[in-house]
Design a protein around this motif. Structure first.
Motif, PDB file in Angstrom:
ATOM      1  N   UNK A   1       0.859  -1.178   0.000  1.00 22.29           N
ATOM      2  CA  UNK A   1       0.000   0.000   0.000  1.00 22.29           C
ATOM      3  C   UNK A   1       0.895   1.226   0.000  1.00 22.29           C
ATOM      4  N   UNK A   2       0.628   2.138  -0.906  1.00 21.85           N
ATOM      5  CA  UNK A   2       1.369   3.399  -0.954  1.00 21.85           C
ATOM      6  C   UNK A   2       0.377   4.530  -0.703  1.00 21.85           C
ATOM      7  N   UNK A   3       0.633   5.271   0.361  1.00 17.03           N
ATOM      8  CA  UNK A   3      -0.230   6.413   0.690  1.00 17.03           C
ATOM      9  C   UNK A   3       0.397   7.701   0.186  1.00 17.03           C
ATOM     10  N   UNK A   4      -0.453   8.700  -0.061  1.00 21.09           N
ATOM     11  CA  UNK A   4       0.019  10.033  -0.459  1.00 21.09           C
ATOM     12  C   UNK A   4       1.066   9.920  -1.581  1.00 21.09           C
ATOM     13  N   UNK A   5       0.673   9.316  -2.684  1.00 18.52           N
ATOM     14  CA  UNK A   5       1.603   9.044  -3.787  1.00 18.52           C
ATOM     15  C   UNK A   5       2.323  10.296  -4.260  1.00 18.52           C
ATOM     16  N   UNK A   6       3.588  10.120  -4.554  1.00 14.57           N
ATOM     17  CA  UNK A   6       4.439  11.185  -5.098  1.00 14.57           C
ATOM     18  C   UNK A   6       4.794  10.859  -6.547  1.00 14.57           C
ATOM     19  N   UNK A   7       5.136  11.882  -7.292  1.00 17.16           N
ATOM     20  CA  UNK A   7       5.571  11.660  -8.676  1.00 17.16           C
ATOM     21  C   UNK A   7       6.745  10.689  -8.718  1.00 17.16           C
ATOM     22  N   UNK A   8       7.607  10.787  -7.704  1.00 15.83           N
ATOM     23  CA  UNK A   8       8.807   9.954  -7.651  1.00 15.83           C
ATOM     24  C   UNK A   8       8.504   8.488  -7.344  1.00 15.83           C
ATOM     25  N   UNK A   9       7.256   8.180  -7.005  1.00 15.77           N
ATOM     26  CA  UNK A   9       6.879   6.783  -6.784  1.00 15.77           C
ATOM     27  C   UNK A   9       6.653   6.040  -8.095  1.00 15.77           C
ATOM     28  N   UNK A  10       6.595   6.755  -9.196  1.00 16.56           N
ATOM     29  CA  UNK A  10       6.395   6.128 -10.503  1.00 16.56           C
ATOM     30  C   UNK A  10       7.541   5.158 -10.777  1.00 16.56           C
ATOM     31  N   UNK A  11       7.180   3.897 -10.966  1.00 15.74           N
ATOM     32  CA  UNK A  11       8.185   2.839 -11.140  1.00 15.74           C
ATOM     33  C   UNK A  11       7.429   1.536 -11.350  1.00 15.74           C
ATOM     34  N   UNK A  12       8.178   0.461 -11.528  1.00 20.12           N
ATOM     35  CA  UNK A  12       7.598  -0.876 -11.527  1.00 20.12           C
ATOM     36  C   UNK A  12       7.921  -1.529 -10.200  1.00 20.12           C
ATOM     37  N   UNK A  13       6.916  -2.129  -9.579  1.00 25.35           N
ATOM     38  CA  UNK A  13       7.081  -2.744  -8.265  1.00 25.35           C
ATOM     39  C   UNK A  13       7.079  -4.261  -8.425  1.00 25.35           C
ATOM     40  N   UNK A  14       8.166  -4.880  -7.988  1.00 24.19           N
ATOM     41  CA  UNK A  14       8.364  -6.317  -8.143  1.00 24.19           C
ATOM     42  C   UNK A  14       8.090  -7.029  -6.828  1.00 24.19           C
ATOM     43  N   UNK A  15       7.280  -8.046  -6.900  1.00 23.34           N
ATOM     44  CA  UNK A  15       7.016  -8.909  -5.768  1.00 23.34           C
ATOM     45  C   UNK A  15       8.005 -10.072  -5.826  1.00 23.34           C
ATOM     46  N   UNK A  16       8.623 -10.395  -4.706  1.00 19.81           N
ATOM     47  CA  UNK A  16       9.623 -11.460  -4.682  1.00 19.81           C
ATOM     48  C   UNK A  16       9.307 -12.416  -3.546  1.00 19.81           C
TER      49      UNK A  16
END
Lengths: 112, 109
Positions: free
Chosen positions: B74-89
């Motif tokens: 969960x990401x709260x208060x999203x920032x422009x810098x959060x733009x990315x691909x999130x990998x589950x491992x």
């Protein structure tokens, strides 16, 4: 600390050529890994090492070889390059695998 | 069935939004769980480990549900810098980590 350093960053190979992807880490990590990442796919483990002198196959080892003569270095060798080996290759290391990995910046390899 | 499955997205959200990603895994013997972040044409970087009790790091919260075999971010208060691909491992043993293909997030102004 430089972390995990990979060279080269980019390479184009012709079918049948060979090359070595270099990986070195300065964090004194025992565990080192080689992964490949293809578009739309998760990273796949090629080979790993739990310490100097010890290597083992991962999920997709065919066409590759590795060695681990020192704690710092873990080179990946492609003997007869094939188009299927076109990919982005990442080297990683960890102190303990349960603590997560530190990745190098990757090598983009194209085989034509 | 893939061993680690993620919705590829893309998730397009405005700045300040809350966004959640799920990841399911097939091996019930899995022992360790992580979220990594990968920027375009860059290497994956560890974002956080995921513990059974759940854990929080600033605006990021990770949860593990072993019974249903999924983890969430969960990401709260999203920032422009959060733009990315999130990998589950997901780790099956000390040397067998399985990566999901990633969920792409774009945060827009």
């Amino acid at each position: 600390n430089a972390g995990v350093t990979q060279t080269p960053k980019f390479r184009i190979l012709k079918i049948g050529q060979s090359m070595t992807l270099q990986c070195t880490q300065d964090m004194n990590h025992n565990y080192m890994y080689w992964y490949r990442q293809d578009p739309g796919m998760g990273l796949k483990l090629i080979y790993y090492s739990v310490g100097a002198g010890i290597t083992d196959k991962g999920e997709v080892p065919n066409g590759y070889n590795v060695s681990r003569s020192t704690t710092e270095d873990f080179p990946l060798r492609l003997e007869l390059a094939a188009p299927s080996q076109t990919s982005v290759y990442f080297c990683a290391s960890s102190y303990e695998s349960a603590l997560g990995y530190t990745f190098g910046s990757g090598t983009r390899l194209t085989v034509v | 069935r893939k061993e680690v499955e993620q919705d590829p997205g893309p998730f397009n959200v405005p700045e300040g939004a809350t966004v959640a990603f799920n990841c399911t895994y097939s091996n019930s013997a899995s022992q360790s769980f992580f979220w990594y972040r990968q920027d375009c044409r860059k290497e994956p970087k560890l974002l956080m480990s995921v513990y059974s009790s759940g854990n929080e790091d600033g605006r990021f919260t990770a949860q593990l549900n072993r019974a249903s075999q999924y983890i969430s971010l969960l990401i709260r208060d999203s920032k422009l810098s959060d733009s990315a691909t999130y990998l589950c491992v997901v780790g099956y043993n000390n040397n067998d980590m399985r990566f999901g293909a990633g969920t792409r997030l774009t945060v827009k102004p």
